[in-house]
Write a protein that holds these residues in place. Sequence first.
Motif, PDB file in Angstrom:
ATOM      1  N   GLY A 231     -10.978   8.752   4.575  1.00 29.80           N
ATOM      2  CA  GLY A 231     -10.879  10.213   4.601  1.00 29.80           C
ATOM      3  C   GLY A 231      -9.594  10.677   5.259  1.00 29.80           C
ATOM      4  N   ALA A 232      -9.192  10.013   6.339  1.00 31.35           N
ATOM      5  CA  ALA A 232      -7.947  10.388   7.006  1.00 31.35           C
ATOM      6  C   ALA A 232      -6.741  10.169   6.094  1.00 31.35           C
ATOM      7  CB  ALA A 232      -7.788   9.591   8.297  1.00 31.35           C
ATOM      8  N   VAL A 233      -6.737   9.071   5.359  1.00 29.47           N
ATOM      9  CA  VAL A 233      -5.633   8.797   4.428  1.00 29.47           C
ATOM     10  C   VAL A 233      -5.578   9.868   3.342  1.00 29.47           C
ATOM     11  CG1 VAL A 233      -4.801   7.191   2.672  1.00 29.47           C
ATOM     12  CG2 VAL A 233      -5.597   6.327   4.873  1.00 29.47           C
ATOM     13  N   VAL A 234      -6.737  10.250   2.810  1.00 32.76           N
ATOM     14  CA  VAL A 234      -6.770  11.276   1.764  1.00 32.76           C
ATOM     15  C   VAL A 234      -6.265  12.608   2.311  1.00 32.76           C
ATOM     16  CG1 VAL A 234      -8.286  12.624   0.275  1.00 32.76           C
ATOM     17  CG2 VAL A 234      -8.612  10.150   0.469  1.00 32.76           C
ATOM     18  N   VAL A 235      -6.745  12.994   3.500  1.00 31.91           N
ATOM     19  CA  VAL A 235      -6.328  14.270   4.092  1.00 31.91           C
ATOM     20  C   VAL A 235      -4.830  14.274   4.360  1.00 31.91           C
ATOM     21  CG1 VAL A 235      -6.547  15.743   6.127  1.00 31.91           C
ATOM     22  CG2 VAL A 235      -8.583  14.796   5.063  1.00 31.91           C
ATOM     23  N   LEU A 236      -4.315  13.205   4.931  1.00 34.49           N
ATOM     24  CA  LEU A 236      -2.880  13.129   5.216  1.00 34.49           C
ATOM     25  C   LEU A 236      -2.062  13.117   3.928  1.00 34.49           C
ATOM     26  CD1 LEU A 236      -2.886  10.572   8.173  1.00 34.49           C
ATOM     27  CD2 LEU A 236      -2.629  13.053   8.283  1.00 34.49           C
ATOM     28  N   GLY A 237      -2.564  12.414   2.907  1.00 35.17           N
ATOM     29  CA  GLY A 237      -1.849  12.389   1.630  1.00 35.17           C
ATOM     30  C   GLY A 237      -1.792  13.757   0.979  1.00 35.17           C
ATOM     31  N   VAL A 238      -2.924  14.465   0.957  1.00 34.21           N
ATOM     32  CA  VAL A 238      -2.950  15.811   0.384  1.00 34.21           C
ATOM     33  C   VAL A 238      -2.059  16.757   1.188  1.00 34.21           C
ATOM     34  CG1 VAL A 238      -4.419  17.802  -0.076  1.00 34.21           C
ATOM     35  CG2 VAL A 238      -5.208  15.506  -0.656  1.00 34.21           C
ATOM     36  N   GLY A 239      -2.110  16.618   2.521  1.00 37.20           N
ATOM     37  CA  GLY A 239      -1.246  17.450   3.354  1.00 37.20           C
ATOM     38  C   GLY A 239       0.222  17.217   3.082  1.00 37.20           C
ATOM     39  N   ALA A 240       0.608  15.957   2.869  1.00 37.67           N
ATOM     40  CA  ALA A 240       2.008  15.647   2.569  1.00 37.67           C
ATOM     41  C   ALA A 240       2.431  16.251   1.235  1.00 37.67           C
ATOM     42  CB  ALA A 240       2.209  14.130   2.562  1.00 37.67           C
ATOM     43  N   VAL A 241       1.542  16.165   0.235  1.00 41.18           N
ATOM     44  CA  VAL A 241       1.855  16.749  -1.077  1.00 41.18           C
ATOM     45  C   VAL A 241       2.014  18.259  -0.969  1.00 41.18           C
ATOM     46  CG1 VAL A 241       0.964  17.148  -3.402  1.00 41.18           C
ATOM     47  CG2 VAL A 241       0.776  14.882  -2.378  1.00 41.18           C
ATOM     48  N   LEU A 242       1.110  18.916  -0.251  1.00 41.34           N
ATOM     49  CA  LEU A 242       1.198  20.366  -0.082  1.00 41.34           C
ATOM     50  C   LEU A 242       2.467  20.765   0.672  1.00 41.34           C
ATOM     51  CD1 LEU A 242      -2.514  21.290   0.757  1.00 41.34           C
ATOM     52  CD2 LEU A 242      -1.295  21.633  -1.397  1.00 41.34           C
TER      53      LEU A 242
END
Length: 252
Positions: A231-242
């Motif tokens: 979950g942390a990887v997904v959240v950080l990945g989405v945050g980086a894309v945004l």
Amino acid sequence: MLAGFAFLWLPIGLLVAYAFSADRIPFQWGGFSLRWFAALAANERLVEAALRSLRIAAGAATLAVALGGVAGWALARFGPFRGRAAFGALIGAPLVLPEVVTGLSLLLLFVALEGLTGWPAGRGATTVLLAHATLGAAFVAVVVQARLAETDRSLEEAAMDLGATPLAAFRTITLPLVAPALAAGWLLAFTLSLDDVVIASFVSGPAGTTLPMELFSMLRRGLTPEVNALGAVVVLGVGAVLAVVALLLRPR
């Protein structure tokens, strides 16, 4: 508003925080550690399911844009034609049908096709991709139709009055105007595919297990802190894309 955002984001923040806990219990703090990120990287089953979900979502979103874009363009530009109401109802049906009904009907379709033609040979990633594309095409069609409905047709007519062929007018006028809707539809279809578990449970097989299905199966076996790390990887990945998108779209 602050209370609403806190209610939405506090659980996500706790999940990310517990991803750095050394304790084996998923929601119990046991000191700072990165051990579960290393365990996640070594978990071939979760990693393969995540990569499979990304491939399926990308393919389903692309196919959904192709099908839904044409359908939305036909509904917005063809005017009244015979069967338009039925066509629009069939395109929009996945929006209102329960996913259980959609998944079961697609399963029956794939079984019937396999019996008649031999394709698809069993259920797997291909059937999941086609099922998700069917669902995503309905959302793309609605977005594209709404975008074209507010677009002035006189721009296309002016281009053709100046000598452009219908194809050239579509390529140089209509397509750039509808491109934001196509991009939004692709992202919507991608997110829906990546998140779906009900339809995928009906139409997938052993070789088509997606990440949500794998996580739901882990609920029965018992969750581990690797889920928090994921979950942390997904959240950080989405945050980086945004962050990258916001940087690209910032006013100049």
